[in-house]
Structure formats: C-alpha cells, structure tokens
Design an enzyme around this catalytic site. Sequence first.
Site, short mmCIF file in Angstrom:
data_model
loop_
_atom_site.label_atom_id
_atom_site.label_comp_id
_atom_site.label_asym_id
_atom_site.label_seq_id
_atom_site.Cartn_x
_atom_site.Cartn_y
_atom_site.Cartn_z
N ALA A 24 9.04 -8.85 -35.27
CA ALA A 24 8.48 -8.87 -36.66
C ALA A 24 8.41 -7.68 -37.52
CB ALA A 24 7.18 -9.49 -36.65
N LYS A 41 3.57 -11.14 -42.17
CA LYS A 41 4.46 -10.60 -41.00
C LYS A 41 5.66 -11.51 -41.22
CE LYS A 41 3.27 -9.99 -36.06
NZ LYS A 41 2.02 -9.66 -35.39
N ASP A 134 -5.06 -8.09 -25.50
CA ASP A 134 -4.30 -6.82 -25.95
C ASP A 134 -5.00 -6.02 -26.88
OD1 ASP A 134 -2.34 -5.16 -25.93
OD2 ASP A 134 -0.98 -6.16 -26.97
N LYS A 136 -6.34 -3.00 -28.60
CA LYS A 136 -6.16 -1.65 -28.44
C LYS A 136 -6.08 -0.92 -29.93
CE LYS A 136 -1.34 -3.42 -29.12
NZ LYS A 136 0.00 -3.41 -28.67
N ASN A 139 -4.80 -2.64 -33.21
CA ASN A 139 -5.14 -3.76 -33.76
C ASN A 139 -6.54 -3.91 -34.31
OD1 ASN A 139 -3.13 -5.13 -32.57
ND2 ASN A 139 -3.88 -5.38 -30.54
N ASP A 152 -4.48 -9.74 -34.81
CA ASP A 152 -3.67 -10.47 -33.58
C ASP A 152 -4.53 -11.10 -32.52
OD1 ASP A 152 -1.34 -9.47 -34.99
OD2 ASP A 152 -0.85 -8.14 -33.43
N THR A 174 1.54 3.47 -22.80
CA THR A 174 0.63 3.48 -21.49
C THR A 174 -0.26 2.16 -21.72
OG1 THR A 174 -1.54 4.40 -22.00
CG2 THR A 174 0.21 5.38 -23.34
#
Lengths: 436, 217
Positions: A24, A41, A134, A136, A139, A152, A174
């Site tokens: 996207a 998006k 996820d 991180k 986000n 997200d 990472t």
Amino acid sequence: MENKGKVLMQKYEFGKMLGQGNFAKVYYAKNIKTSQSVAIKVIEKEKVLKVGMIDQTKTEISTMSLVKHPNILELYEVMASKNKIYYVMEYANGGELFNKVAKGKLREDLARKYFQQLISAVDFCHSRGVYHRDLKPENLLLDENGTLKVSDFGLSALGESKHQDGLLHTTCGTPAYVAPEVINRKGYDGAKADIWSCGVILFVLLAGYLPFHDSNLIGMYKKISKADYKFPSWFSPDVTKLLSRILNPNPKSRISTAKIMTNSWFKKGFKLKSSHKTAEKDLPSTDTNVVFGSEANTAAFETKNHKDQLTKLNAFDIISLSSGLDLSGLFTETGEKKEVRFTSMHSASAITSKLEDFAEHLKFKVKKEVGGLLKIEKSSRGQKGALTIYAQIFEVAPSFYLVELRKSSGDTLEYRKMLEQDVRPALEDIVCTWLK
Amino acid sequence: MGCFCLKKLGHKPGYEAPINLASETPFTVNEVEALYDLFKKLSSSIIDDGLIHKEEFQLALFKNSNKQNLFADRIFDLFDIKHNGVIEFGEFVRSLSVFHPNAPEADKIAFLFRLYDLRQTGCIEAEELKEMVTALLCENNMSLSEDVVDLIVEKTMMEADTKRDGKIDDEEWKEFVKKNPSIIKIMTLSDLKELTLAFPSFVMNSGVSDLQQPVKN
C-alpha cells in the site's frame, strides 16, 4: 502512479504521499465537502490477491471498525474500485512519536503520558479480543494536540512487515519490539505479546535507545529470549520495577494490562479526561438516533415553559416505540437495541428518586435537567472515559409513565454490562414492563 | 473504463446494477455494493433465492421468523414496491434510501404517512390510529384501559385533525410532523452511514472504475 491532485470518488482530494509499503501507499487527502484532513491508504488488490489475504482484508475492516478509541487511529470508511481498496483514516499530523525520541530521550512524565495512552488503547482492544501483534514505533503517531494515536490495530495481517514466513520484522529488519515467544514461533497469547512490545516502547522513550540490540539478528534473538538488557542509571526505581514485570520472557507470569493500570508509577497523573478530550466519537447511532428526547429536541414538546412538567407522548410517539419500526435490526446479528425503556405506574417523583438512589448506590453523579431529564454520570474512569447516561421520564397517560435510558458517552460494552447487572435488578420494583 | 458488467455471473433475478441504484439514491456505488452484501445475507437466510420473504424479514428484525408485528408488516408491504410478496434488491435499496440521514425530509414524512395509512385510503383515520396504539400496547404487554387509549387517540386527533373530519390527511400530517418532529426520527437510520465498514466484502469485487466513480455525495 502519481495521485496528487486527483479526486477519489468525488469526495477526497489527494495530496502528497505520506508513506509506502509492500501492499500500500498512504496519502494525505482532504474531504472536499467538509475540508477534513484524512489519510488514505491505497491498497493494490492484485498484491493482496497474490499473497492470498482476501479474507483477512474483510476481517480487518470489520475489526478496525470495532475499535473506536481516542488513542486509536480511526477508520472512517472504506472504498474500492476494480483494482484498488482505499482505507480512509484519521490523519495524525503530529507525525511519528519516535521522531521525538530521535531528538533525545523523553522526560519521565512525558514518557508516562504516552505510555498511559498506549496502554489505554491496547487494553481497550484486548477487551474486544483484538490484538495488535506488531506494536512498533512506526505505528505510534501523534495528532495536533500531541495525543497518541496507535495505527494499524486489527491490520496485522496486512502489516507491511509481516513476511511470508509469518515472522514479524520491522522495516529496518530488526525484531526489536517482538516478544520472545513470538520469535520462538510458539503459539502465543496476543495480549501478552502486545504488552511486551509496550514495555520495549516505554524503555525506548525513557532511554533513547533499544533495550535489546546486537550487531546480528541471532545475537538479538538470544538477548530477547533471555530478556538480557540493562536499565540506564537515570531510570527511577519505580519504573525499573514496572519494566521488569513487563519485559518478563515468560508470557504466563508477565504482567497484564489490568495490573499495569493499577501500578503506582503508571497511575501518576493518569487523567483520562485530557487524553479523551477529542474522545468518544462513539458511533453516532448510539447517541443521536434516539426516538425522542435528546436535549436538542425536548423543546419540540410542550415542556418549554414548565421546568418540571414532563414531556407528554402523543399517539404517534407511542406507536414509534414499536420494535417493528426499528429497522436497525437488519444491520446487526445480535438484535441489541440502542435504548432501554420501561413503563411505570409510579409517580414521576417516585421514579426520579428511585433513579437517584440507584445512581448514588453505584457512586454515579446525578443532575436534574428540565422536563423529567436526568443526567447520570460515572465519576470513575471507564475504558473510553466517563460513562454518561440520560434517563428521561415521559407521560404516556395520567399516572402512566415511560422511562428511557440511553448512553450519551462512554463505552458501550461497559454500559450494557451495567444495564444487565445493576440497572435492571435495581429498578425492578418500579417497573411495570420493560419494552421490547 | 467506465463500463459496468451488468450481467455478472452469480447474480440472482431481481438484481440491479449498483451504479444505477446509486444514481437515484443518496448512496454511493460502494455503499450499494455493501448493501448487496447485506441483501445476499438477508435473502438467503431461509430460502436462497435472492429475494427477501416476509419470514426472512421478520427473522432479521426480531431474530425470530414467526414473530408477527403490524408495523413490520406495513414496512414489508411498502418495501415490496411491486406488490409481489417479496423484496427484490432494487426495492430494498430504494426503500432503505428513504432512511438515509441525507434523504429529503419530505420523503421521510410521505413514507411514514403511507405506513400509518393502514387501509391505504389516503388518510389516517382515528380508528387506524387507535388500532396502532392498541397494537403497540399489546406488543409490549402494556395494559391500559380502553378509555385511556381513547383519550390518547382523541388528544392526538384534536391536534392533528385540524379540519375536524375524523381523519388526518396528507396536508394535516405535514403540519403535525412540523410541530412534532420527534415522530419521524424512526425514519432515519444512522447505520446507513457506516455501510462500507459494516459490510466490507464489496472491496474485493467492486465494479467501480479507478478514480472515476460517477458518484454524488
């Protein structure tokens, strides 16, 4: 494809590209009619089809529409054409939180503020069975007021970083934010894995660097698995205590969000009000689609000049109470109604004092307003801020009243639970019948 | 580009192209596509024939296919524009469009008038009003004496029936609604504003051309 200046569905005008991933591109856009800024998006269907994620896409949209919270980036609507899918989302123009950290570590109280908002969002999603998986830096966004917005949530399957091996990778390659049990590819508890990531994020905010780093991936995996990290000297004892309970490699004994929220370091200055200022954009359906009696339209009834006089229902108001006229059932599987209504043969003052008693018992604040309207507010915090309920008494016929309860702000699940567990039993002796 | 596949495989009889339905309702093409997803679900809950039968309508509203309700019957009859006992996709979209928050108020007022005009005489008679109040009370096990019911009906007739002929005509109805806006609130469904989020399956098979969707807001 260059989209700038193009108009999508005659509704949104595209601006510059904000970001790009495998599936996207994200663009800034503006609603032509309302001038509201949004982020869109744009997903290439072909790419989604190639990796066989069609069903996930649908589930994700439903999931994202479930998690409306002041600290979660909201999905406003979805559009699609033959080749593309468009997610129209809230635009957070403060950029990524980690741009701030890049300039140096944060003060403890500021780091705590962001962490509180993060945990508040994560806890809310978990209560709905939604896991981020996820979390991180990319986000975590900020809006113009500096309020944290997690993006997200529920989008994990389409996350840019999920590789076909199912492993999570961040864009820089990472797994620094990922919990040990996720790395080990064991079946894992999404809630506990998210909490681990929150811990790494808090560490980074306070330290200005990652807790686990190594020149190679294997080395980093090893450190994560053993929770091998050191606190910088400037971490306060309270925060090191909390962090060691979060960065616990054993998910079973790792602290829960509920426990984090009772932690004394966490609780300090935990003002939900401030983070909820722009809050509670609850589904308009819950709040505005009432049959009658919202503050705005009470004036439509005959109560204008008489403060204590009840709103009288005419024959058509009474008819419109029929469940057969409420088409909202077509759109839901559960058939839950938005308002709760009951009739009573007790006097209006008896009904009022009963409502006051029960509110007091539950430690709610009550405020009397015109025309038999009561505002009942929960002072302690809920998952989406203070729960506010309006109760209004209407006269159907002399000595025959209708009482309507509806939520004005606060969390819907919490409200429903309270209705079943507290409200219904407490009011039983003044209720004639509960309406269907 | 801009060409729509009108005869997509798998569409049942009674299907109409979203682009056509969008052009005559407040819905966008995507929203009509989302409604098709809902329609498919509702129209296949008992008999999978691409049509909503009365029992399927009752099942959706009350989560019970056998529950009879005067008002649900009236809504079903009004949705069934062709009067053939079933609701087709086009009828479903056109009828629901009246409930859209952006639909003209006059349409909402007219729809509700026809709904309450049980015997379709062009007027809401006092007897019809009484029948409806009684039905509502009955539905909710509310026991009011007939005298009280008469009083409620009389009082409303006094206000609405300004010509004093025992019935509410179209003109009187418009006036009455103007003074009592609360009674048309049931004609607006906020759910219709969140269709694309509630029924997202359309995203994979939308027929809309890229960036050229001829849609109004």
